[in-house]
Design an enzyme around this catalytic site. Structure first.
Site, PDB file in Angstrom:
ATOM      1  N   SER A  17      -0.792 -38.944 -28.330  1.00  0.00           N
ATOM      2  CA  SER A  17       0.255 -39.362 -27.364  1.00  0.00           C
ATOM      3  C   SER A  17      -0.475 -39.541 -26.194  1.00  0.00           C
ATOM      4  O   SER A  17      -0.827 -38.429 -25.432  1.00  0.00           O
ATOM      5  CB  SER A  17       1.534 -38.694 -27.402  1.00  0.00           C
ATOM      6  OG  SER A  17       2.282 -38.979 -26.234  1.00  0.00           O
ATOM      7  N   HIS A  42      -0.227 -43.262 -29.953  1.00  0.00           N
ATOM      8  CA  HIS A  42       1.068 -43.349 -29.667  1.00  0.00           C
ATOM      9  C   HIS A  42       1.734 -43.487 -28.241  1.00  0.00           C
ATOM     10  O   HIS A  42       1.079 -42.923 -27.291  1.00  0.00           O
ATOM     11  CB  HIS A  42       1.622 -41.803 -30.168  1.00  0.00           C
ATOM     12  CG  HIS A  42       2.954 -41.598 -30.361  1.00  0.00           C
ATOM     13  ND1 HIS A  42       3.954 -42.269 -31.446  1.00  0.00           N
ATOM     14  CD2 HIS A  42       4.206 -41.160 -29.424  1.00  0.00           C
ATOM     15  CE1 HIS A  42       5.354 -41.962 -31.084  1.00  0.00           C
ATOM     16  NE2 HIS A  42       5.253 -41.336 -30.070  1.00  0.00           N
ATOM     17  N   ASP A  44       4.633 -43.664 -25.609  1.00  0.00           N
ATOM     18  CA  ASP A  44       5.872 -42.946 -25.368  1.00  0.00           C
ATOM     19  C   ASP A  44       6.511 -43.497 -23.970  1.00  0.00           C
ATOM     20  O   ASP A  44       6.154 -43.449 -22.991  1.00  0.00           O
ATOM     21  CB  ASP A  44       6.034 -41.456 -24.919  1.00  0.00           C
ATOM     22  CG  ASP A  44       5.640 -40.694 -26.376  1.00  0.00           C
ATOM     23  OD1 ASP A  44       6.506 -40.972 -27.372  1.00  0.00           O
ATOM     24  OD2 ASP A  44       4.899 -39.656 -26.258  1.00  0.00           O
ATOM     25  N   MET A  46       9.803 -43.956 -21.758  1.00  0.00           N
ATOM     26  CA  MET A  46      10.916 -43.157 -21.377  1.00  0.00           C
ATOM     27  C   MET A  46      11.657 -43.831 -20.140  1.00  0.00           C
ATOM     28  O   MET A  46      11.150 -44.503 -19.158  1.00  0.00           O
ATOM     29  CB  MET A  46      10.671 -41.541 -20.974  1.00  0.00           C
ATOM     30  CG  MET A  46       9.961 -40.978 -22.011  1.00  0.00           C
ATOM     31  SD  MET A  46       9.694 -39.254 -21.351  1.00  0.00           S
ATOM     32  CE  MET A  46       8.600 -38.562 -23.168  1.00  0.00           C
ATOM     33  N   HIS A  75       7.077 -45.890 -29.186  1.00  0.00           N
ATOM     34  CA  HIS A  75       8.326 -44.807 -29.291  1.00  0.00           C
ATOM     35  C   HIS A  75       9.202 -45.225 -28.040  1.00  0.00           C
ATOM     36  O   HIS A  75       8.939 -44.728 -27.079  1.00  0.00           O
ATOM     37  CB  HIS A  75       8.013 -43.752 -29.402  1.00  0.00           C
ATOM     38  CG  HIS A  75       8.937 -42.624 -29.448  1.00  0.00           C
ATOM     39  ND1 HIS A  75       8.812 -41.408 -29.410  1.00  0.00           N
ATOM     40  CD2 HIS A  75      10.350 -42.876 -29.673  1.00  0.00           C
ATOM     41  CE1 HIS A  75      10.052 -40.691 -29.512  1.00  0.00           C
ATOM     42  NE2 HIS A  75      11.043 -41.711 -29.471  1.00  0.00           N
ATOM     43  N   MET A  77      12.190 -44.430 -25.967  1.00  0.00           N
ATOM     44  CA  MET A  77      13.195 -43.480 -25.622  1.00  0.00           C
ATOM     45  C   MET A  77      13.957 -44.216 -24.667  1.00  0.00           C
ATOM     46  O   MET A  77      13.915 -43.591 -23.266  1.00  0.00           O
ATOM     47  CB  MET A  77      12.399 -42.168 -25.346  1.00  0.00           C
ATOM     48  CG  MET A  77      11.939 -41.451 -26.449  1.00  0.00           C
ATOM     49  SD  MET A  77      11.037 -40.157 -25.974  1.00  0.00           S
ATOM     50  CE  MET A  77       9.401 -40.649 -25.961  1.00  0.00           C
ATOM     51  N   MET A 146      11.968 -36.230 -34.334  1.00  0.00           N
ATOM     52  CA  MET A 146      11.544 -35.310 -33.097  1.00  0.00           C
ATOM     53  C   MET A 146      11.703 -33.758 -33.573  1.00  0.00           C
ATOM     54  O   MET A 146      12.726 -33.114 -33.977  1.00  0.00           O
ATOM     55  CB  MET A 146      12.501 -35.649 -32.150  1.00  0.00           C
ATOM     56  CG  MET A 146      12.358 -37.308 -31.605  1.00  0.00           C
ATOM     57  SD  MET A 146      10.939 -37.539 -31.115  1.00  0.00           S
ATOM     58  CE  MET A 146      10.470 -36.281 -29.610  1.00  0.00           C
ATOM     59  N   ASP A 182       6.904 -35.566 -34.077  1.00  0.00           N
ATOM     60  CA  ASP A 182       6.507 -35.651 -32.752  1.00  0.00           C
ATOM     61  C   ASP A 182       7.146 -34.638 -32.121  1.00  0.00           C
ATOM     62  O   ASP A 182       8.192 -34.427 -31.916  1.00  0.00           O
ATOM     63  CB  ASP A 182       6.946 -37.102 -32.038  1.00  0.00           C
ATOM     64  CG  ASP A 182       6.645 -37.291 -30.747  1.00  0.00           C
ATOM     65  OD1 ASP A 182       5.889 -36.429 -30.005  1.00  0.00           O
ATOM     66  OD2 ASP A 182       6.978 -38.283 -30.012  1.00  0.00           O
TER      67      ASP A 182
END
Length: 237
Positions: A17, A42, A44, A46, A75, A77, A146, A182
């Site tokens: 990540s 990966h 992330d 957010m 991913h 979020m 998660m 993750d």
């Protein structure tokens, strides 16, 4: 896009990540972890709303895409998630993963991701039951479990997710679906999740600790340690 088209298998995949990378060197960090053995990268994302942190958006994903030769695993979020799916597809995402709770209709979200030419992932928070996705399994290419509450890197692994992984592995049967984990993945926790049925491991601080773009050899050692622990557990299982 560099989406893999080979026959599906459940070999162990390590997906560092970049949340734990040096943000001033993101392109170089992506190249470095791939050179040191990463299978995927990966990403992330957010929004400071769905989760209590803010990272980056599609423009940054687009900028790092040319530096990623393997798979860019995004991913999301964020909520609502549907309005931004196209932006991340255009940025070059291979996999796009959305949370069950990030929109009113997860089936529609998964269909939209595939219609954009990406592989569709669905994420389950620690408190989200496996059964939530039972009726959309045929829309899914990846299930992200998660093992921490989403929002920050460096959290401790939540052991209660291990039985959930076992349930999911039984649920998917022979479907070509990756089970990704993750949160708090280390050489100590990787065996727990791979023995339960996971095959794709996201690791941030456990990969990037001790290394840098100038000296990435620690990345390779960390990736090998996680992979070897995970593969040994699968053999025993």
């Amino acid at each position: 896009m560099s989406l893999d088209t080979t026959d599906f298998d459940r070999k162990v995949l390590i997906a560092p990540s970049i949340l734990s990378a040096d943000f001033a060197e993101l392109g170089a960090e992506c190249r470095a972890v791939e050179a040191e053995g990463a299978d995927w990268v990966h990403v992330d994302v957010m929004d400071g709303h769905f989760v209590p942190n803010l990272t980056f958006g599609a423009p940054v994903a687009k900028c790092i895409r040319p530096h990623i030769r393997t798979v860019m695993d995004v991913h999301l979020m964020i909520a609502p998630v549907d309005p931004l799916l196209e932006d991340f597809a255009k940025a070059g995402a291979d996999y796009i993963t959305a949370h069950v709770e990030a929109g009113p209709h997860i089936d529609r979200t998964l269909q939209a991701i595939r219609a954009l030419g990406c592989k569709a992932g669905v994420a389950l928070n620690p408190g989200t039951p496996a059964e939530t996705i039972e009726y959309v399994l045929d829309r899914i290419d990846l299930i992200l479990v998660m093992s921490v509450n989403p929002g920050f890197g460096g959290q401790s692994f939540i052991p209660a997710v291990v039985p959930k992984i076992e349930i999911l592995r039984r649920m998917i049967g022979d479907r070509p679906i990756h089970i990704q984990v993750d949160g708090g993945v280390t050489p100590e926790t990787a065996p727990l999740v791979t023995a339960a049925g996971a095959n794709c491991l996201v690791a941030g601080s456990a990969v990037f600790k001790g290394g840098s773009v100038a000296d990435p050899s620690a990345y390779g050692r960390n990736i090998r340690a996680i992979r070897e622990a995970a593969e040994a557990a699968r053999v025993r299982a």
